[in-house]
Write an enzyme that holds these catalytic residues in place. Structure first.
Site, PDB file in Angstrom:
ATOM      1  N   SER A  58       0.781  -1.247   0.000  1.00 42.81           N
ATOM      2  CA  SER A  58       0.000   0.000   0.000  1.00 42.81           C
ATOM      3  C   SER A  58       0.810   1.292   0.000  1.00 42.81           C
ATOM      4  O   SER A  58       0.224   2.371  -0.111  1.00 42.81           O
ATOM      5  CB  SER A  58      -0.953   0.013   1.198  1.00 42.81           C
ATOM      6  N   LYS A  61       0.159   3.858  -2.651  1.00 48.99           N
ATOM      7  CA  LYS A  61      -0.831   4.934  -2.574  1.00 48.99           C
ATOM      8  C   LYS A  61      -0.207   6.317  -2.474  1.00 48.99           C
ATOM      9  O   LYS A  61      -0.898   7.325  -2.683  1.00 48.99           O
ATOM     10  CB  LYS A  61      -1.796   4.663  -1.424  1.00 48.99           C
ATOM     11  N   SER A 112      -5.698   3.614   4.505  1.00 47.09           N
ATOM     12  CA  SER A 112      -5.225   2.774   3.401  1.00 47.09           C
ATOM     13  C   SER A 112      -6.360   2.097   2.644  1.00 47.09           C
ATOM     14  O   SER A 112      -6.266   0.929   2.248  1.00 47.09           O
ATOM     15  CB  SER A 112      -4.248   1.708   3.930  1.00 47.09           C
TER      16      SER A 112
END
Length: 382
Positions: A58, A61, A112
């Site tokens: 993640s 991102k 997230s």
């Protein structure tokens, strides 16, 4: 950020990486790969398999947020659809929810949300394919040579990878954006009936921490990008596949701040040279640094400063006009530069009128003036 300066910064960081890696021998991590850099210069303070291409989960991102802020309107409203529903960590969006892009970015970066990532992509580009193209375009622009993106949320996928160095470079760039910086440094926020608490524990565990992003999948392991600011210097740290990432980041950041300080070699506005002005109301103009020339140094290191400018410039000259450059050298390697600008004006002289004869306007005779040449001068300042 000025892309010319970004390119210079990235090049300096790459050239110095090998030379400086040994300095961090006392530091260490349990990560598969790691990188610690200073944000404004890109100087590598520590590296461990920093260019190894790995799954990143993640922390992807960070790129999603950068693309959204650069290509979208943070106040644009978006209606969530069934296409935004996805497995994994979630902002708990439901089809029909209406949120502004900025609110989706909080869900993306604090909790997230994989659903928020898809909603962001659809809001900005209409679909994930076009959005991912923008992600890869941005990676190329930033010189992220060991990165390729296949989705906006970081779920494991073929052709989706990055390196510790590339992610540090990306985060350093992202932190130049004040909206990004504000979002990732937010400990918690309430959006509608959703309370979002930042997953990044370093915001409360590490002195000066300003974000940025956690990540995890079974295949990638724990991934983390963090940043902290102390005493006018910001450091960015990335670890990939690190089971002890919180402690490793605290240790690496503390190491960086203990071992390096930000040196202001030339303050903004300091006059370093002058240039003659051809046909100017002032014979010459002083030349000064356009901004602070700074670079992180370890104990015992020093910079050599050289100002470069032409011997003369043509009138008119206005304050702030770029005339040359000021360069900083460490061990004969150029590591930083700023513009050298005019610190005073010099207007163009008015040409005298041609003499008038009794039968009308005549021509004045031609004169030859020897003017200073335009070859560049180099001045070693200190």
């Amino acid at each position: 950020m000025d892309m010319r300066k970004l390119g210079q910064r990235a090049l300096c960081g790459v050239l110095l990486a090998g030379m400086l890696a040994g300095r961090a021998a006392a530091a260490g991590t349990s990560a598969a790969s790691a990188a610690l850099i200073e944000q404004s210069s890109g100087r590598v303070l520590y590296e461990q398999n920093a260019d190894e291409e790995r799954l990143i989960a993640s922390i992807t991102k960070i790129m999603t947020a950068v693309v959204a802020l650069e290509h979208g309107d943070k106040n644009q409203e978006y209606t969530v659809t069934a296409q935004d529903m996805v497995e994994g960590s979630s902002m708990y969006l439901k089809p029909g929810d209406v949120l502004r892009l900025e609110e989706l970015l909080y869900g993306l970066m604090l909790v997230s949300g994989n659903d928020a990532a898809l909603a962001v992509a659809h809001c900005v580009s209409g679909g994930t394919e076009d959005f991912v193209s923008l992600m890869n375009e941005t990676a190329r622009r930033l010189g992220m040579e060991h990165s390729h993106f296949a989705n906006p949320n970081g779920l494991d996928a073929e052709g989706h990878y990055s390196s510790a160095r590339d992610m540090s470079v990306l985060a350093a760039y992202a932190l130049e954006n004040q909206d990004f910086r504000r979002i990732v440094s937010t400990a918690s926020i309430t959006i509608g009936d959703r309370y979002l608490a930042n997953h990044n524990k370093l915001l409360r565990l590490c002195e000066g921490c300003i974000g940025v992003k956690t990540g995890f999948t079974k295949a990638a392991g724990r991934t983390l990008v963090s940043a902290a600011s102390r005493d006018g210097m910001t450091l960015v740290c990335t670890t990939l596949n690190d089971g002890d990432d919180w402690n490793d980041h605290i240790a690496l950041l503390n190491y960086g701040f203990a071992s390096y300080h930000m040196e202001t070699a030339v303050p903004a506005g300091r006059v370093l040279a002058s240039a003659l002005v051809r046909n100017g109301s002032a014979v010459s103009v002083p030349l000064a640094a356009s901004e602070d020339l700074c670079y992180p140094l370890a104990e015992g290191e020093s910079l050599k400063i050289i100002a470069r400018a032409p011997l003369s410039v043509a009138a008119p000259v206005v304050p702030g006009q770029v005339v040359g450059e000021v360069c900083a050298y460490l061990e004969d390697q150029e590591v930083a530069k700023v513009d050298l600008v005019a610190a005073a004006p010099s207007a163009e002289k008015e040409q005298p009128a041609a003499p008038k004869t009794w039968w009308g306007w005549g021509r004045s005779g031609a004169s030859l003036f020897l003017l200073p040449g335009e070859d560049a001068a180099e001045v070693a300042c200190f």
